[in-house]
Design a protein around this motif. Structure first.
Motif, PDB file in Angstrom:
ATOM      1  N   PHE A 106     -34.261  -6.422 -15.839  1.00  0.00           N
ATOM      2  CA  PHE A 106     -32.778  -5.534 -16.677  1.00  0.00           C
ATOM      3  C   PHE A 106     -32.651  -5.954 -17.962  1.00  0.00           C
ATOM      4  O   PHE A 106     -32.289  -5.565 -19.029  1.00  0.00           O
ATOM      5  CB  PHE A 106     -31.477  -6.251 -15.584  1.00  0.00           C
ATOM      6  CG  PHE A 106     -30.546  -6.349 -16.442  1.00  0.00           C
ATOM      7  CD1 PHE A 106     -29.179  -5.457 -17.216  1.00  0.00           C
ATOM      8  CD2 PHE A 106     -29.874  -7.846 -17.229  1.00  0.00           C
ATOM      9  CE1 PHE A 106     -27.984  -4.928 -17.344  1.00  0.00           C
ATOM     10  CE2 PHE A 106     -28.175  -7.708 -18.076  1.00  0.00           C
ATOM     11  CZ  PHE A 106     -27.840  -6.585 -18.113  1.00  0.00           C
ATOM     12  N   GLU A 107     -32.800  -7.225 -18.611  1.00  0.00           N
ATOM     13  CA  GLU A 107     -32.896  -7.401 -19.872  1.00  0.00           C
ATOM     14  C   GLU A 107     -33.418  -7.117 -20.652  1.00  0.00           C
ATOM     15  O   GLU A 107     -33.136  -6.596 -21.923  1.00  0.00           O
ATOM     16  CB  GLU A 107     -32.787  -9.402 -19.731  1.00  0.00           C
ATOM     17  CG  GLU A 107     -31.788 -10.189 -19.430  1.00  0.00           C
ATOM     18  CD  GLU A 107     -32.224 -11.508 -19.325  1.00  0.00           C
ATOM     19  OE1 GLU A 107     -33.296 -11.980 -19.340  1.00  0.00           O
ATOM     20  OE2 GLU A 107     -31.570 -12.460 -18.675  1.00  0.00           O
ATOM     21  N   GLU A 108     -34.303  -6.686 -19.984  1.00  0.00           N
ATOM     22  CA  GLU A 108     -35.277  -5.594 -20.930  1.00  0.00           C
ATOM     23  C   GLU A 108     -34.853  -4.063 -21.696  1.00  0.00           C
ATOM     24  O   GLU A 108     -34.734  -3.820 -22.608  1.00  0.00           O
ATOM     25  CB  GLU A 108     -37.084  -5.276 -20.663  1.00  0.00           C
ATOM     26  CG  GLU A 108     -38.304  -6.679 -20.846  1.00  0.00           C
ATOM     27  CD  GLU A 108     -39.096  -6.277 -19.604  1.00  0.00           C
ATOM     28  OE1 GLU A 108     -39.815  -5.358 -19.455  1.00  0.00           O
ATOM     29  OE2 GLU A 108     -39.925  -7.880 -19.791  1.00  0.00           O
ATOM     30  N   GLU A 109     -34.551  -3.838 -20.471  1.00  0.00           N
ATOM     31  CA  GLU A 109     -33.555  -2.314 -20.150  1.00  0.00           C
ATOM     32  C   GLU A 109     -32.231  -2.648 -21.389  1.00  0.00           C
ATOM     33  O   GLU A 109     -32.454  -2.136 -22.208  1.00  0.00           O
ATOM     34  CB  GLU A 109     -33.833  -2.122 -18.913  1.00  0.00           C
ATOM     35  CG  GLU A 109     -33.213  -0.510 -19.225  1.00  0.00           C
ATOM     36  CD  GLU A 109     -33.146   0.824 -19.674  1.00  0.00           C
ATOM     37  OE1 GLU A 109     -34.855   0.148 -20.033  1.00  0.00           O
ATOM     38  OE2 GLU A 109     -33.334   1.631 -20.066  1.00  0.00           O
ATOM     39  N   LEU A 110     -31.809  -4.005 -21.522  1.00  0.00           N
ATOM     40  CA  LEU A 110     -30.647  -3.410 -22.626  1.00  0.00           C
ATOM     41  C   LEU A 110     -31.141  -3.398 -23.505  1.00  0.00           C
ATOM     42  O   LEU A 110     -30.583  -3.329 -24.722  1.00  0.00           O
ATOM     43  CB  LEU A 110     -30.337  -5.304 -21.658  1.00  0.00           C
ATOM     44  CG  LEU A 110     -28.912  -5.203 -22.045  1.00  0.00           C
ATOM     45  CD1 LEU A 110     -27.823  -4.463 -22.573  1.00  0.00           C
ATOM     46  CD2 LEU A 110     -27.868  -7.003 -21.853  1.00  0.00           C
ATOM     47  N   ARG A 111     -32.163  -4.707 -23.745  1.00  0.00           N
ATOM     48  CA  ARG A 111     -32.778  -5.000 -25.032  1.00  0.00           C
ATOM     49  C   ARG A 111     -33.201  -3.298 -26.340  1.00  0.00           C
ATOM     50  O   ARG A 111     -32.699  -3.277 -26.765  1.00  0.00           O
ATOM     51  CB  ARG A 111     -34.333  -6.082 -25.182  1.00  0.00           C
ATOM     52  CG  ARG A 111     -33.927  -7.250 -25.318  1.00  0.00           C
ATOM     53  CD  ARG A 111     -34.655  -8.091 -26.281  1.00  0.00           C
ATOM     54  NE  ARG A 111     -35.888  -8.212 -25.069  1.00  0.00           N
ATOM     55  CZ  ARG A 111     -35.880  -9.437 -23.678  1.00  0.00           C
ATOM     56  NH1 ARG A 111     -34.539 -10.385 -23.419  1.00  0.00           N
ATOM     57  NH2 ARG A 111     -36.670  -9.284 -23.305  1.00  0.00           N
ATOM     58  N   ARG A 112     -34.300  -2.864 -24.821  1.00  0.00           N
ATOM     59  CA  ARG A 112     -34.317  -1.531 -25.582  1.00  0.00           C
ATOM     60  C   ARG A 112     -33.536  -0.426 -25.551  1.00  0.00           C
ATOM     61  O   ARG A 112     -33.436   0.010 -26.989  1.00  0.00           O
ATOM     62  CB  ARG A 112     -35.098  -1.067 -24.187  1.00  0.00           C
ATOM     63  CG  ARG A 112     -36.075   0.108 -24.406  1.00  0.00           C
ATOM     64  CD  ARG A 112     -36.105   0.900 -23.483  1.00  0.00           C
ATOM     65  NE  ARG A 112     -36.304   1.510 -22.677  1.00  0.00           N
ATOM     66  CZ  ARG A 112     -35.415   2.618 -22.642  1.00  0.00           C
ATOM     67  NH1 ARG A 112     -35.550   3.609 -23.461  1.00  0.00           N
ATOM     68  NH2 ARG A 112     -34.398   3.081 -22.355  1.00  0.00           N
TER      69      ARG A 112
END
Ligand SMILES: [Zn+2]
Length: 289
Positions: free
Chosen positions: A279-285
């Motif tokens: 989730f955090e990676e996708e949010l950063r992306r």
């Protein structure tokens, strides 16, 4: 071990596609029959090879969690009856979240059993409109299903009780506005076990976490969800898809005589941490950072 990891990765893939993309092309393990069995205490597995359904058997009748696809009720009924229970003894129907792979069979099950439908507030309009008010899939007719009337609207922390059994509804929104993680305590061989049935921590393909006009709070809800999931004590790790908790490998262990195959507090923590990282990676992306 390697094969097991590949199998787990494949199951995770089918899980990530949960209610995404491909309704014309349902993953085969969603409709593949799976043996019904007692997990712990009066909690039973009655789902397919990947779409999980659970039965809580009490002296006052049965609670069913998840009605799955429109085509699933017959399969779930077979599983319930194979355990020696009566289909029409289902008094309460609950769901993990309002996506058609977990709730499309509800209208039929409610009609056949006369059960009461108890659903978390954020998912109520979605199930009552047969998927038409879903924040992401609402316009996609292939994701629609028969609408079902909700008899009781649940809120975070509410309990569902029947014949001495108590389930607690934890709002873990993000995946849908009313995604619900169910917890209950079961006694097995004299030991008290905390059971967690994860609603879904996954970000589906195409979900907008930033600037989402139909679900502005989505990212905040996911963050809150992970905080809630981390706070729940867990011995028996379960979820809306078998792929979340490696149902097939654990069932093989269970069949081999390991009564504790589903007791997996470490697996629960690792799964939640892995999904939070995704989730955090996708949010950063999506935030362009
Ligand atoms: Zn879903």
């Amino acid at each position: 071990m390697k094969l097991r990891r590949i199998a787990a990765a494949l199951m995770l893939l089918s899980t990530l596609l949960c209610a995404g993309l491909l309704y014309a092309d349902v993953p085969p393990d969603w409709t593949e029959p799976f043996p019904a069995f007692r997990i712990a205490g009066n909690l039973y597995y009655v789902g397919s090879a990947d779409l999980a359904s659970y039965l809580v058997a009490t002296p006052k009748g049965l609670i069913l969690i998840n009605s799955n696809l429109t085509s699933s009720p017959a399969l779930i009924r077979k599983s319930v009856e194979s355990l020696g229970f009566k289909w029409t003894d289902i008094r309460i129907l609950l769901i993990s979240h309002a996506h058609s792979d977990h709730c499309a069979g509800s209208a039929q099950i409610l009609k056949e059993t006369g059960a009461k439908y108890e659903v978390m507030e954020g998912d109520v309009s979605v199930v009552e409109s047969g998927g038409r008010t879903d924040f992401h899939y609402g316009a996609d007719k292939t994701m629609w299903y028969s609408p079902a009337h909700v008899d009781r609207v649940l809120h975070d922390g509410d309990t569902v009780t029947l014949g001495g059994s108590v389930l607690t509804a934890h709002l873990t929104a993000g995946h849908t506005r009313g995604t619900t993680t169910w917890t209950m305590d079961e006694r097995e061989s004299g030991r008290l076990l905390h059971v967690v049935i994860v609603g879904s921590p996954n970000v589906n393909p195409g979900y907008k976490l930033v600037g989402n006009k139909t679900y502005p709070r989505i990212a905040e809800d996911y963050k809150r969800e992970f905080a809630v999931l981390q706070s729940l004590p867990c011995d028996v790790f379960l979820g809306a898809h078998g792929g979340y908790f490696d149902l097939q490998s654990k069932y093989a262990q269970f069949k081999g005589g390991d009564r504790n195959a589903f007791v997996d507090p470490g697996g629960y923590k690792a799964y939640i941490a892995d999904r939070q990282q995704a989730f955090e990676e996708e949010l950063r992306r999506q935030s362009g950072r």
